[in-house]
Enzyme design. Structure first.
Site, PDB file in Angstrom:
ATOM      1  N   GLY A  51       0.823  -1.210   0.000  1.00 14.02           N
ATOM      2  CA  GLY A  51       0.000   0.000   0.000  1.00 14.02           C
ATOM      3  C   GLY A  51       0.856   1.258   0.000  1.00 14.02           C
ATOM      4  N   THR A  52       1.933   1.233   0.743  1.00 14.33           N
ATOM      5  CA  THR A  52       2.797   2.415   0.831  1.00 14.33           C
ATOM      6  C   THR A  52       3.362   2.763  -0.546  1.00 14.33           C
ATOM      7  OG1 THR A  52       3.350   1.827   3.104  1.00 14.33           O
ATOM      8  CG2 THR A  52       4.847   3.359   1.992  1.00 14.33           C
ATOM      9  N   ASN A  61      -7.477   4.170   9.360  1.00 14.40           N
ATOM     10  CA  ASN A  61      -6.963   2.911   9.908  1.00 14.40           C
ATOM     11  C   ASN A  61      -7.097   2.823  11.419  1.00 14.40           C
ATOM     12  OD1 ASN A  61      -4.913   4.963   9.029  1.00 14.40           O
ATOM     13  ND2 ASN A  61      -3.684   3.877  10.536  1.00 14.40           N
ATOM     14  N   GLN A  91      -7.840   0.319   3.977  1.00 12.90           N
ATOM     15  CA  GLN A  91      -8.669  -0.250   5.051  1.00 12.90           C
ATOM     16  C   GLN A  91     -10.094  -0.553   4.605  1.00 12.90           C
ATOM     17  OE1 GLN A  91      -7.618  -1.502   7.719  1.00 12.90           O
ATOM     18  NE2 GLN A  91      -5.587  -0.586   7.928  1.00 12.90           N
ATOM     19  N   HIS A  97      -2.302  -7.676   2.087  1.00 12.87           N
ATOM     20  CA  HIS A  97      -2.310  -8.326   3.405  1.00 12.87           C
ATOM     21  C   HIS A  97      -3.414  -7.821   4.339  1.00 12.87           C
ATOM     22  CE1 HIS A  97      -0.079  -5.279   6.025  1.00 12.87           C
ATOM     23  NE2 HIS A  97       0.155  -4.778   4.832  1.00 12.87           N
ATOM     24  N   THR A 138      10.683  -7.266 -11.898  1.00 10.09           N
ATOM     25  CA  THR A 138      10.056  -8.585 -12.036  1.00 10.09           C
ATOM     26  C   THR A 138       8.961  -8.738 -10.984  1.00 10.09           C
ATOM     27  OG1 THR A 138      12.085  -9.479 -12.929  1.00 10.09           O
ATOM     28  CG2 THR A 138      10.522 -11.077 -12.027  1.00 10.09           C
ATOM     29  N   CYS A 185       5.827   5.353  18.845  1.00  4.96           N
ATOM     30  CA  CYS A 185       6.951   5.649  19.727  1.00  4.96           C
ATOM     31  C   CYS A 185       7.932   6.522  18.967  1.00  4.96           C
ATOM     32  CB  CYS A 185       7.652   4.362  20.126  1.00  4.96           C
ATOM     33  SG  CYS A 185       7.028   3.706  21.647  1.00  4.96           S
TER      34      CYS A 185
HETATM   35  N1  PLP Z   1      -2.738   3.162   4.112  1.00  7.44           N
HETATM   36  C1  PLP Z   1      -3.482   2.756   5.149  1.00  7.44           C
HETATM   37  C2  PLP Z   1      -4.780   3.450   5.441  1.00  7.44           C
HETATM   38  C3  PLP Z   1      -3.054   1.701   5.945  1.00  7.44           C
HETATM   39  O1  PLP Z   1      -3.795   1.314   6.982  1.00  7.44           O
HETATM   40  C4  PLP Z   1      -1.820   1.068   5.636  1.00  7.44           C
HETATM   41  C5  PLP Z   1      -1.306  -0.016   6.493  1.00  7.44           C
HETATM   42  O2  PLP Z   1      -1.650  -0.112   7.653  1.00  7.44           O
HETATM   43  C6  PLP Z   1      -1.092   1.517   4.529  1.00  7.44           C
HETATM   44  C7  PLP Z   1      -1.578   2.568   3.790  1.00  7.44           C
HETATM   45  C8  PLP Z   1       0.211   0.906   4.151  1.00  7.44           C
HETATM   46  O3  PLP Z   1       0.019  -0.377   3.568  1.00  7.44           O
HETATM   47  P1  PLP Z   1       1.235  -1.402   3.481  1.00  7.44           P
HETATM   48  O4  PLP Z   1       1.419  -1.977   4.850  1.00  7.44           O
HETATM   49  O5  PLP Z   1       0.809  -2.443   2.495  1.00  7.44           O
HETATM   50  O6  PLP Z   1       2.407  -0.632   3.012  1.00  7.44           O
END
Ligand code: PLP
Length: 407
Positions: free
Chosen positions: A73-74, A152, A180, A202, A238, A326
């Site tokens: 996601g990032t 999230n 989410q 995931h 790849t 933290c």
């Molecule tokens: N965006 C949201 C709203 C998330 O909750 C998360 C992960 O918790 C991410 C992005 C990042 O996803 P990833 O862990 O696949 O990089």
């Protein structure tokens, strides 16, 4: 009931057994490179295209070509935001919110340091946006608007279609972080004004290390990863074949069971919420009660530290989470709850319980039984904590002592 009661599904989810089964051949016998000319490779390429269709179906996309596979996601968030900025170099303004996930929040902070101007939209005490403020924030030099679908930490859902209409009327691209949301509520991108959308495997019982970015047809997109011609030259490198196949199968499973699972999980979440609010004096639910994804409950315990609650819950085999991070050895309160103006007495004491298809009523009852014991125990340690419980606790102090009995 297993020895771990996993209520931390917004962090990650259990891999579905059907997903593992679908991935297995691509980790063993079918190891060809999808870019190869030979049939051994091209059969793998076909399977990737099947996964693309499965993900497109979950998103309600018009065309599977609109789906680009990434590593998480990032990465999808970075690809969307950086890609749009590169495509519109004359525009230096970004609109986002104060409650984004660090994948967007941290990137926009970084871009701000690099000279971009960022408008950080605030939220009200329910965690909701003001659409009037959004409308006013849009400028001629706005390169993109990036707003999450559901938070999230609190699960609060933003009205992304209404936001998209406002943004589209100004001709500005609109990116949505839906990490989410995928697999939790129905999506229909072909009917929606969203231009780019991020998901992550995931979070819906797929594997880690694979994500997707939806890019609406007709949107000019500049890739983040440059090199080979994979993903139609929109994401070089790849492919994580087994991951992509797994994400496709996870998408298919989620879509098959979406409605029934959402209502079952909502029922479990609501049961947990009612029990905790009734049995824990000084508990308050954070976030809009209705406009929320069905699996998430964020509850604050007055005068307590969420981390302390988690440590004691862990002794009962219960996994939950806080939103706080933290930083430099000290625990910072969550930027999301701070943004919502959660009063100081409750700010540090937030705990997020997030459920999934694999949770049961037995587990909810177990957690609902143990949380009050933990709260009572912690209140016993803290003078302020005792104040919060002064209305008279329903937990027997002797039972609170039972906390040491590890499962
Ligand atoms: N965006 C949201 C709203 C998330 O909750 C998360 C992960 O918790 C991410 C992005 C990042 O996803 P990833 O862990 O696949 O990089």
């Amino acid at each position: 009931m297993s020895s771990v009661v996993y209520f931390d599904n917004n962090a990650t989810t259990r891999l579905a057994p059907e997903v593992l089964e679908a991935m297995h051949p691509y980790l063993t016998d079918l190891y060809g490179n999808p870019s190869s000319i030979h049939r051994f490779g091209s059969q793998v390429a076909q399977k990737i295209e099947r996964a693309r269709e499965q993900v497109a179906a979950l998103l309600g996309a018009a065309d599977p070509v609109e789906v680009i596979f990434t590593s998480c996601g990032t990465e999808s968030d970075n690809a969307a935001i950086r890609g749009m900025l590169e495509a519109r170099p004359d525009k230096r303004h970004i609109v986002t919110t104060q409650v984004e996930h660090p994948a967007v929040f941290g990137l926009c902070q970084h871009l701000e340091k690099k000279g971009y101007r960022v408008t950080w939209l605030g939220v009200d005490s329910d965690g909701m946006l003001d659409l009037g403020e959004l409308k006013e924030s849009l400028r001629d030099d706005t390169a993109l608007v990036s707003i999450m679908f559901a938070n999230n930490e609190t699960g609060v859902i933003f009205p992304v279609d209404a936001i998209g209409e406002i943004v589209r009327a100004r001709g500005i691209p609109f990116h949505v972080d839906a990490v989410q949301v995928a697999g939790k509520i129905p999506l229909s991108l072909k009917k929606s004004p969203i231009d780019l959308l991020t998901i992550s495997g995931h979070k819906f019982h797929g594997p880690k290390g694979v994500g997707a970015l939806y890019v609406r047809r007709g949107i000019t997109f500049h890739p983040l990863m440059i090199g080979g011609h994979q993903e139609r030259s929109r994401r070089a490198g790849t492919e994580n074949v087994a991951g992509i196949v797994g994400m496709g199968r996870a998408a298919e499973l989620s879509l098959e069971h979406l409605d029934e699972e959402a209502s079952r999980v909502r029922g479990l979440r609501d049961l947990l919420e009612r029990s905790l609010v009734e049995s824990c004096p000084g508990a308050r639910v954070n976030g809009h009660r209705e406009k929320r994804i069905p699996n998430t409950l964020n509850v604050s315990f007055e005068y307590l530290e969420g981390e302390a609650v988690l440590v004691l819950l862990d002794q009962y085999g219960i996994c939950a989470s806080t939103g706080s991070a933290c930083t430099a050895g000290s625990v910072e309160p969550s930027h999301v709850l701070r943004g919502m103006g959660v009063p100081p007495n409750w700010l540090q004491g937030a705990v997020r319980f997030s459920l999934s298809r694999y949770n049961t009523e037995e587990e909810v009852r177990y957690v609902a039984d143990k949380v009050p014991l933990v709260i009572e125990r912690l209140r016993g340690f803290s003078a302020l904590g005792k104040l919060a419980g002064r209305e008279g606790s329903q937990v027997d102090a002797r039972r609170a002592g039972e906390i040491g009995a590890r499962r």
